[in-house]
Design a protein around this motif. Structure first.
Motif, PDB file in Angstrom:
ATOM      1  N   GLY A 189      53.724  81.937  35.226  1.00 37.05           N
ATOM      2  CA  GLY A 189      54.064  80.559  34.926  1.00 37.05           C
ATOM      3  C   GLY A 189      55.059  80.384  33.803  1.00 37.05           C
ATOM      4  N   VAL A 190      55.396  81.477  33.131  1.00 40.66           N
ATOM      5  CA  VAL A 190      56.327  81.408  31.995  1.00 40.66           C
ATOM      6  C   VAL A 190      57.584  82.233  32.271  1.00 40.66           C
ATOM      7  N   CYS A 191      57.382  83.482  32.681  1.00 46.89           N
ATOM      8  CA  CYS A 191      58.518  84.384  32.894  1.00 46.89           C
ATOM      9  C   CYS A 191      58.127  85.465  33.895  1.00 46.89           C
ATOM     10  N   GLU A 192      59.015  85.715  34.846  1.00 49.14           N
ATOM     11  CA  GLU A 192      58.823  86.802  35.794  1.00 49.14           C
ATOM     12  C   GLU A 192      59.998  87.769  35.659  1.00 49.14           C
ATOM     13  N   ILE A 193      59.691  89.016  35.370  1.00 38.98           N
ATOM     14  CA  ILE A 193      60.719  90.052  35.253  1.00 38.98           C
ATOM     15  C   ILE A 193      60.724  90.849  36.548  1.00 38.98           C
ATOM     16  N   GLU A 194      61.772  90.739  37.300  1.00 36.06           N
ATOM     17  CA  GLU A 194      61.858  91.348  38.624  1.00 36.06           C
ATOM     18  C   GLU A 194      62.808  92.548  38.589  1.00 36.06           C
ATOM     19  N   TRP A 195      62.376  93.649  39.190  1.00 34.51           N
ATOM     20  CA  TRP A 195      63.283  94.789  39.317  1.00 34.51           C
ATOM     21  C   TRP A 195      64.066  94.662  40.623  1.00 34.51           C
ATOM     22  N   GLY A 196      65.369  94.972  40.554  1.00 39.34           N
ATOM     23  CA  GLY A 196      66.151  94.970  41.770  1.00 39.34           C
ATOM     24  C   GLY A 196      67.618  94.694  41.529  1.00 39.34           C
ATOM     25  N   ASN A 197      68.358  94.763  42.606  1.00 40.55           N
ATOM     26  CA  ASN A 197      69.788  94.494  42.598  1.00 40.55           C
ATOM     27  C   ASN A 197      69.990  92.989  42.745  1.00 40.55           C
ATOM     28  N   ALA A 198      70.590  92.360  41.755  1.00 40.50           N
ATOM     29  CA  ALA A 198      70.759  90.907  41.774  1.00 40.50           C
ATOM     30  C   ALA A 198      71.617  90.435  42.943  1.00 40.50           C
ATOM     31  N   LEU A 199      72.463  91.318  43.476  1.00 40.39           N
ATOM     32  CA  LEU A 199      73.289  90.956  44.623  1.00 40.39           C
ATOM     33  C   LEU A 199      72.441  90.755  45.881  1.00 40.39           C
ATOM     34  N   LYS A 200      71.175  91.151  45.809  1.00 35.31           N
ATOM     35  CA  LYS A 200      70.267  90.960  46.940  1.00 35.31           C
ATOM     36  C   LYS A 200      69.158  89.958  46.602  1.00 35.31           C
ATOM     37  N   PHE A 201      69.379  89.183  45.559  1.00 38.60           N
ATOM     38  CA  PHE A 201      68.353  88.246  45.107  1.00 38.60           C
ATOM     39  C   PHE A 201      68.060  87.185  46.175  1.00 38.60           C
ATOM     40  N   ASP A 202      66.783  86.876  46.350  1.00 42.51           N
ATOM     41  CA  ASP A 202      66.355  85.865  47.311  1.00 42.51           C
ATOM     42  C   ASP A 202      66.330  84.501  46.619  1.00 42.51           C
ATOM     43  N   PHE A 203      67.343  83.693  46.893  1.00 40.02           N
ATOM     44  CA  PHE A 203      67.445  82.395  46.229  1.00 40.02           C
ATOM     45  C   PHE A 203      66.399  81.398  46.717  1.00 40.02           C
ATOM     46  N   ASP A 204      65.726  81.718  47.793  1.00 41.79           N
ATOM     47  CA  ASP A 204      64.644  80.863  48.273  1.00 41.79           C
ATOM     48  C   ASP A 204      63.321  81.167  47.579  1.00 41.79           C
ATOM     49  N   SER A 205      63.324  82.205  46.727  1.00 44.15           N
ATOM     50  CA  SER A 205      62.082  82.612  46.070  1.00 44.15           C
ATOM     51  C   SER A 205      61.804  81.823  44.796  1.00 44.15           C
TER      52      SER A 205
END
Length: 267
Positions: A79-95
């Motif tokens: 609810g405050v911050c989510e740190i996601e591992w991955g390539n930002a060029l594949k980021f799911d903008f619907d998430s």
């Protein structure tokens, strides 16, 4: 040189260490209580922690596994911050629920590719506050007639209103980059794009062709698209474009007018 440091340089990472610059970036973003923010390449969390401090929810995407692990342990909180591992060029903008802001110190090596990807999802984005290489910032914010004006400038103006916010010296980073950086603001146009292009993708291909030889005139660069040179001259006149004009002198609306003339010529 340590393996981790070599890898981070390969990823185009230069860590912001100047607190005053970090404070100013977050202040310029206008992010506040209850806003949702996407951050690409949070690194050590210099911007992330400040965005959280403003009361925003932050989704940060980090490719470096070591940095991701360290930052997740330090700042990740439901609810405050989510740190996601991955390539930002594949980021799911619907998430992440729209609309949201993007605030980032973008990795130099993929900054243009990331920004173009952001434009593909511009309807979900309220604003972007981005730190990039100064040379890239000039191209993004250039107007017709500026030396840095090119196809990327036209592409950007089609999607956003841009503003050069401030310049950042190499001394603000570790390791120090060899060039200056700049922070720019991009805001989603409230209305439809400033010009109507029947086929958006074809329009941008047309613009790129126009800039294929920057020092040549628009007539020389596009002559193969109009085999009938008499019709080409009439199209230039109708679009308000001079035969001797170079592409960097032609505004977005004139490019759109000439594109429409070309579509009519083809049919």
């Amino acid at each position: 040189m340590a393996v981790g440091r070599r890898k981070r340089r390969k990823l185009g990472q230069h860590f912001l260490v100047d607190d005053r610059i970090a404070d100013r970036i977050v202040d310029e973003s206008g992010v506040g209580e209850g806003d949702r923010v996407v951050e690409v390449g949070p690194g050590r969390g210099v911007l992330t922690s400040r965005l959280i401090g403003k009361g925003a929810f932050v989704r940060a995407v980090e490719l470096d596994r070591t940095l991701h692990s360290e930052l997740k342990e330090k700042l990740d909180k439901p609810g405050v911050c989510e740190i996601e591992w991955g390539n930002a060029l594949k980021f799911d903008f619907d998430s992440i629920k729209a609309p949201f802001d993007i605030v980032s110190n973008l990795p130099y090596s993929v900054s243009v590719a990331l920004i173009k990807m952001f434009f593909d999802h511009i309807d979900k984005i309220k604003s972007m506050t981005l730190m990039v290489q100064s040379e890239v910032a000039k191209r993004l914010t250039a107007k017709a007639g500026d030396s840095a004006y090119g196809s990327l400038s036209v592409y950007t103006a089609y999607h956003c209103k841009t503003e050069w916010l401030f310049t950042v010296p190499p001394t603000a980073f570790r390791p120090r980059p060899k060039v200056e950086s700049a922070v720019i603001g991009l805001k989603h146009l409230e209305k439809e794009p400033p010009v109507g292009a029947p086929d958006k993708e074809a329009f941008f291909e047309f613009v790129m062709t126009s800039f294929v030889h920057r020092r040549k005139t628009i007539k020389n660069n596009l002559r193969d698209l109009w085999p009938d040179q008499g019709s080409f001259k009439k199209s230039l006149l109708s679009a308000g474009v001079g035969e001797t004009q170079r592409p960097q002198e032609i505004s977005l609306d004139r490019f759109a007018a000439l594109f429409k003339e070309w579509l009519s010529y083809r049919t």
